[in-house]
Design a protein around this motif. Structure first.
Motif, PDB file in Angstrom:
ATOM      1  N   ILE A  16     -73.300  79.025 -45.986  1.00  0.00           N
ATOM      2  CA  ILE A  16     -72.986  80.363 -46.490  1.00  0.00           C
ATOM      3  C   ILE A  16     -72.311  81.203 -45.416  1.00  0.00           C
ATOM      4  CG2 ILE A  16     -74.005  82.525 -47.317  1.00  0.00           C
ATOM      5  CD1 ILE A  16     -76.150  80.874 -48.704  1.00  0.00           C
ATOM      6  N   LEU A  17     -72.802  81.108 -44.180  1.00  0.00           N
ATOM      7  CA  LEU A  17     -72.187  81.852 -43.078  1.00  0.00           C
ATOM      8  C   LEU A  17     -70.738  81.416 -42.888  1.00  0.00           C
ATOM      9  CD1 LEU A  17     -72.392  83.826 -40.715  1.00  0.00           C
ATOM     10  CD2 LEU A  17     -73.237  81.937 -39.305  1.00  0.00           C
ATOM     11  N   CYS A  20     -68.558  82.801 -45.691  1.00  0.00           N
ATOM     12  CA  CYS A  20     -68.456  84.259 -45.596  1.00  0.00           C
ATOM     13  C   CYS A  20     -67.438  84.659 -44.525  1.00  0.00           C
ATOM     14  CB  CYS A  20     -69.822  84.874 -45.270  1.00  0.00           C
ATOM     15  SG  CYS A  20     -70.966  84.946 -46.666  1.00  0.00           S
ATOM     16  N   ALA A  23     -64.057  83.962 -45.991  1.00  0.00           N
ATOM     17  CA  ALA A  23     -63.730  84.994 -46.983  1.00  0.00           C
ATOM     18  C   ALA A  23     -63.313  86.294 -46.309  1.00  0.00           C
ATOM     19  CB  ALA A  23     -64.936  85.227 -47.895  1.00  0.00           C
ATOM     20  N   ALA A  24     -64.009  86.651 -45.224  1.00  0.00           N
ATOM     21  CA  ALA A  24     -63.656  87.867 -44.498  1.00  0.00           C
ATOM     22  C   ALA A  24     -62.270  87.741 -43.868  1.00  0.00           C
ATOM     23  CB  ALA A  24     -64.709  88.149 -43.427  1.00  0.00           C
ATOM     24  N   SER A  64     -72.556  78.058 -52.681  1.00  0.00           N
ATOM     25  CA  SER A  64     -71.474  79.040 -52.783  1.00  0.00           C
ATOM     26  C   SER A  64     -70.457  78.649 -53.843  1.00  0.00           C
ATOM     27  CB  SER A  64     -70.779  79.187 -51.427  1.00  0.00           C
ATOM     28  OG  SER A  64     -71.678  79.624 -50.437  1.00  0.00           O
ATOM     29  N   LEU A  68     -72.846  80.941 -56.613  1.00  0.00           N
ATOM     30  CA  LEU A  68     -72.178  82.212 -56.353  1.00  0.00           C
ATOM     31  C   LEU A  68     -70.952  82.392 -57.243  1.00  0.00           C
ATOM     32  CD1 LEU A  68     -72.265  82.850 -52.485  1.00  0.00           C
ATOM     33  CD2 LEU A  68     -73.603  83.939 -54.300  1.00  0.00           C
ATOM     34  N   TRP A 279     -66.424  89.715 -54.008  1.00  0.00           N
ATOM     35  CA  TRP A 279     -66.805  88.988 -52.797  1.00  0.00           C
ATOM     36  C   TRP A 279     -67.401  87.621 -53.129  1.00  0.00           C
ATOM     37  CZ3 TRP A 279     -65.322  89.366 -48.029  1.00  0.00           C
ATOM     38  CH2 TRP A 279     -64.825  90.577 -47.545  1.00  0.00           C
ATOM     39  N   CYS A 280     -68.198  87.572 -54.179  1.00  0.00           N
ATOM     40  CA  CYS A 280     -68.768  86.279 -54.594  1.00  0.00           C
ATOM     41  C   CYS A 280     -67.660  85.286 -54.926  1.00  0.00           C
ATOM     42  CB  CYS A 280     -69.669  86.464 -55.816  1.00  0.00           C
ATOM     43  SG  CYS A 280     -71.293  87.169 -55.454  1.00  0.00           S
ATOM     44  N   ILE A 283     -65.763  84.171 -51.729  1.00  0.00           N
ATOM     45  CA  ILE A 283     -66.627  83.243 -50.986  1.00  0.00           C
ATOM     46  C   ILE A 283     -66.656  81.884 -51.682  1.00  0.00           C
ATOM     47  CG2 ILE A 283     -69.034  82.772 -50.363  1.00  0.00           C
ATOM     48  CD1 ILE A 283     -69.340  85.824 -49.921  1.00  0.00           C
ATOM     49  N   SER A 286     -63.513  80.022 -51.075  1.00  0.00           N
ATOM     50  CA  SER A 286     -63.539  79.505 -49.703  1.00  0.00           C
ATOM     51  C   SER A 286     -64.319  78.199 -49.642  1.00  0.00           C
ATOM     52  CB  SER A 286     -64.183  80.536 -48.766  1.00  0.00           C
ATOM     53  OG  SER A 286     -63.478  81.761 -48.773  1.00  0.00           O
TER      54      SER A 286
END
Length: 328
Positions: A16-17, A20, A23-24, A64, A68, A279-280, A283, A286
């Motif tokens: 997940i990290l 994320c 995605a950022a 994810s 997600l 955001w979901c 992510i 990604s």
């Protein structure tokens, strides 16, 4: 209970990290260079494919790309207004069901032509007509057992995932070249791309309106999955009683759309949940990119590839012909 939750979080944390951060980065690049965040997320994710089999990341990537994604799609119902549905009309919505049936018939015919039989025809055509890999797995679960069924399912999943990824990038360009507006493009994306994730990615790469319309049309296709599963069960096993239900994210999409249009969701809450949905989805795209292997895709058997590509082009052709003929 707290210990169990912490244990599950620790297992999923690495993956997940990772997504994320991707995605950022994709969002940052999108804001500074004007290209779609979904496309950046997919491409950056593919660059990290070498991490997909590392058990530090695998559970989080799977969570994810699946949970997600579905949660984000379910929240998209908040952005679907009655005006969106009216702008499409009941005729095009009914036409989507026709596209699904026509694609199923095409797939069965092609499967017999290549000596693959009814079961593979329904498996491949169902994945193309409805919702890609998810439909393939669902349909495979109600097909009669066979020694090579798992291999067939694997190849179909790989094939439709590859075609969906290609379509996510190519279709928006194709529809723009054909002079389609946001409404037409959104309808076509939702009606022709196989997997939910790529429909969302392609739609929002055009515009917010196209993304909402594409998601709505895709949900119409997804809602037909139980019907197709029942047809498969009846075809191969008779009318046996098996539990077939709507996907939970489709139920969530419908519920949030009803709540939003009934004015039961405060604007502040709706705004927060809409951002959460976005955001979901970024992510999830990604994670999909990290899980995408071009090398594996190239190993698909030629006959499988021909059938899936032909079905994909057939679906695209009848959908484009419908839109251009109707003047949607």
């Amino acid at each position: 209970m707290i210990t169990a939750v912490k244990s599950r979080w620790d297992i999923h944390f690495g993956g997940i990290l990772l997504v994320c951060v991707i995605a950022a980065a994709a969002t940052f690049l999108s804001e500074h260079y004007g290209a779609p965040a979904m496309l950046f997320a997919l491409l950056i994710g593919m660059a990290f494919h070498f991490l997909h089999s590392d058990q530090t990341f695998t559970p989080g990537l799977d969570f994810s790309a699946k949970t997600l994604l579905r949660f984000g799609v379910g929240l998209l119902g908040l952005r679907l207004s009655i005006g969106d549905v009216e702008s499409i009309g009941l005729g095009p919505v009914a036409a989507v069901a026709g596209f699904v049936l026509a694609t199923l018939a095409c797939g069965v015919a092609l499967s017999f032509l290549f000596g693959r039989g009814l079961a593979f025809g329904l498996l491949a055509a169902g994945s193309v007509a409805i919702c890609g890999a998810s439909a393939a797995l669902a349909i495979a679960s109600v097909l009669p057992p066979k020694s090579d069924r798992e291999q067939d399912t694997l190849f179909v999943v790989i094939g439709v995932t590859a075609l969906s990824t290609i379509a996510m990038i190519v279709y928006p360009i194709l529809f723009a070249t054909l002079g389609m507006n946001d409404l037409q493009s959104g309808f076509l994306l939702g009606a022709t791309i196989h997997d939910v994730a790529q429909v969302v990615g392609a739609g929002y790469s055009i515009s917010e309106d196209a993304g909402v319309i594409a998601t709505f049309v895709k949900m119409v296709r997804v809602s037909l999955l139980p019907v197709v599963m029942i047809l498969v069960m009846v075809s191969f096993r008779g009318a046996q009683s098996q539990k077939v239900s709507l996907p939970w994210f489709l139920v969530m999409f419908i519920a949030t759309a009803i709540l939003a249009n009934a004015g039961l969701v405060p604007q502040v809450v709706s705004g927060v949940l809409t951002d959460l949905s976005r955001w979901c989805l970024i992510i999830a795209i990604s994670a999909l990119g990290v899980k995408t292997s071009l090398a594996t895709i190239l190993r698909v058997k030629p006959s499988y590839g021909i059938i899936l590509v032909a079905e994909t082009l057939f679906l695209l052709g009848i959908a484009v012909a419908f839109v251009m003929g109707l003047g949607l």
